[in-house]
Design an enzyme around this catalytic site. Structure first.
Site, PDB file in Angstrom:
ATOM      1  N   LYS B  70     -53.855 -10.826 -50.451  1.00  0.00           N
ATOM      2  CA  LYS B  70     -54.921 -11.931 -50.066  1.00  0.00           C
ATOM      3  C   LYS B  70     -55.379 -11.647 -48.838  1.00  0.00           C
ATOM      4  O   LYS B  70     -54.820 -11.260 -47.888  1.00  0.00           O
ATOM      5  CB  LYS B  70     -54.666 -13.359 -50.161  1.00  0.00           C
ATOM      6  N   SER B 146     -56.800 -21.450 -53.095  1.00  0.00           N
ATOM      7  CA  SER B 146     -57.641 -20.356 -52.445  1.00  0.00           C
ATOM      8  C   SER B 146     -57.223 -19.234 -52.872  1.00  0.00           C
ATOM      9  O   SER B 146     -58.124 -18.078 -52.728  1.00  0.00           O
ATOM     10  CB  SER B 146     -57.612 -20.639 -51.228  1.00  0.00           C
ATOM     11  N   SER B 170     -52.453 -23.380 -53.022  1.00  0.00           N
ATOM     12  CA  SER B 170     -53.340 -22.243 -53.260  1.00  0.00           C
ATOM     13  C   SER B 170     -52.689 -20.866 -53.862  1.00  0.00           C
ATOM     14  O   SER B 170     -53.352 -20.014 -54.206  1.00  0.00           O
ATOM     15  CB  SER B 170     -53.906 -21.921 -51.708  1.00  0.00           C
TER      16      SER B 170
END
Lengths: 64, 466
Positions: B70, B146, B170
């Site tokens: 990420k 997320s 997330s």
């Protein structure tokens, strides 16, 4: 925490005091969050016993 | 192919690191245009890393395995954008984050950086300055967040495994929505050094991959105490892949009944209940459990999270306010107006929540609940259908995810069914540092079900020949 939702003017003044200048649209979105949060925090105040200790925060453990 | 199977093929010399990298680069080229899981593909670096491994003796559990992280996680030489215009001029990181160091030590090859909700502060991955990620199971749906890019990337098989970060769901939400397996580890299990923080006392890096076994292998590479991150705990890191085959005979499983009521899409509830029956069929002892005050745990987390998150951004709220996406800007501004006593109240509430949850764990080894109560909303919509009623998507997330972040517990989300062609997820919650138990339960479940091995039909759409 006070139970009343702050007005847009109050939010604008409080933000400006911290050097931040949001638009009215931003502050209306903030009110949307506060509308849920303010009563929830007020309820929480009644639920957490006064003698409840805080959770620990972490500090480094190295030698001096 | 699972990450574990690929790692074995690489060790056995049946495929080479270069072949593995080229396989994924070709898939990214063919498929990621429609999914948008990557922010940056590091083709040259990946090819160089693979070439450097060629001919060497395999060492490390992830030797030659292509993975992606990420884009809140520093990779040396690459800018960490956090998918935000606020960081559009950010310099390339001059050092790997602790977790990327761990991946490389284990022999992994970094393929690139993955899309995220801006600053990892939201659960849609639609606010990115790089555009929304699209759900591989239905391209008009969100991927969750997320760590949405991390989930979609695994689902579309654009890397063997990924890392995401989880502050209030997330890792778990995109694992669920994309039909992959993901772990939010125990708070303090993994160093956050070199990671853009959302809220420091809740942040946890976690792996996403096809299976529980894959996640076990990834966790072993990145877990451990780090003197540079005071939130980490000096607890030995076991071999998480050991003992997975032991099964779950006698495992005490507590069903969090308050998370299986009218607050869950009835079709997801059915899938989760069938999954619980599977666990019982594997020998688990299933009983209902209630955690007192659970419905208030999300409020407790928010009492602390808003202030922690806003503090990180104070300077750029003053100087770059217009560069934030409206939804993230509103969340960050909200933190300005929550009085400091609320933070202290939240911290006392946090210990209360911990004590109440610990009480529940005296009776059980694992808690189970739906990972998410609804299907993912369509891109561009902020409401979702819950049993015929349209409700705000963001309000559905908190009761199912924040409680376990608040008290720092590990949660493994495993695919447990499909509703209207979209995946549903089962959350397995363990006590602190009980990741081995969660992996054992997840692995046992995945030995008797095939939800985790189902694939979205992307290749046909892209005209790819497999």
């Amino acid at each position: 925490m006070a139970h009343e939702l702050p007005s847009i003017d109050q939010l604008r003044d409080a933000a400006a005091a911290q050097g931040i200048h949001p638009s009215d649209d931003d502050l209306e979105a903030v009110q949307g969050f506060l509308r849920v949060l303010v009563p929830a925090f007020a309820e929480l105040e009644q639920l957490v016993p006064l003698d409840m200790r805080p959770a620990a925060m972490f500090l480094p453990t190295e030698a001096p | 192919m699972t990450l574990v199977a690929l790692a074995q093929r690489l060790r056995d010399g049946e495929t080479s690191p270069t072949e593995a990298v080229e396989y994924y680069l070709a898939r990214i080229d063919a498929l990621d245009g429609s999914i948008n899981s990557y922010i940056a593909v590091m083709e040259d670096e990946a090819r160089e890393a693979a070439a450097a491994l060629e001919g060497s003796q395999p060492r490390g559990g992830l030797w030659g395995v292509p993975v992606a992280v990420k884009d809140v996680i520093d990779v040396s030489g690459s800018p960490t954008t956090a998918a935000s215009d606020v960081r559009r001029d950010v310099a390339p990181a001059d050092r790997d984050s602790a977790v990327v160091e761990g991946l490389r030590r284990a022999g992994a090859i970094i393929l690139g950086k993955l899309n995220t909700h801006e600053f990892a502060y939201g659960a849609m991955t639609t606010s990115s300055r790089f555009g929304p990620s699209r759900n591989p199971w239905a391209l008009d749906r969100i991927v969750g967040g997320s760590s949405g890019g991390s989930g979609a990337c695994v689902a579309a098989e654009l890397a063997a495994g990924t890392l995401g970060s989880d502050t209030a769901g997330s890792v778990r939400i995109p694992s669920c929505f994309n039909g992959v397996t993901g772990l939010r580890p125990t708070s303090g299990r993994i160093s956050n050094r070199g990671v853009v923080s959302v809220a420091f006392s809740f942040d946890a890096i976690g792996p996403l991959a096809r299976t529980a076994e894959d996640c076990a292998l990834l966790l072993g590479a990145v877990a451990g105490f780090d003197p540079a991150d005071a939130s980490t705990v000096d607890v030995p890191v076991p071999d998480y892949t050991e003992g997975l085959e032991k099964g779950i005979e006698g495992l005490r499983v507590g069903v969090v009944r308050s998370l299986l009521g009218a607050n869950v899409d009835g079709r997801i509830r059915e899938a989760v209940c069938e999954a619980i029956d599977e666990l019982a069929g594997l020998g688990a002892r299933v009983e209902d459990v209630e955690v007192p005050m659970l419905k208030h745990f999300g409020t407790i987390q928010q009492a602390m999270q808003f202030g922690e998150a806003t503090e990180v951004h104070l300077e750029t709220l003053r100087t770059r306010l217009a560069d934030y996406d409206p939804d993230v800007r509103a969340r960050l501004l909200t933190g300005l107006f929550i009085p400091s006593p609320v933070y202290a109240l939240g911290n006392r509430g946090r210990l209360l929540a911990y004590e109440l949850t610990r009480e529940a764990f005296r009776e059980v080894d694992v808690l189970v609940a739906p990972t998410m109560p609804t299907l993912p909303p369509r891109i561009g919509e902020d409401t979702v259908d819950l049993n015929g009623e349209e409700i705000l998507y963001r309000l559905t997330i908190i009761p199912f995810n924040s409680p376990w972040s608040l008290v720092g517990l590990p949660v493994l989300s495993v695919p447990c069914g499909f509703v209207d062609g979209l995946p549903a997820g089962l959350a397995l919650v363990g006590w602190r540092f009980a990741e081995p138990t969660l992996f054992r339960a997840g692995h046992a479940f995945q030995q008797v079900t095939d939800w985790h091995s189902r694939r979205p039909q992307l290749e046909q759409h892209a005209g790819m020949v497999e």
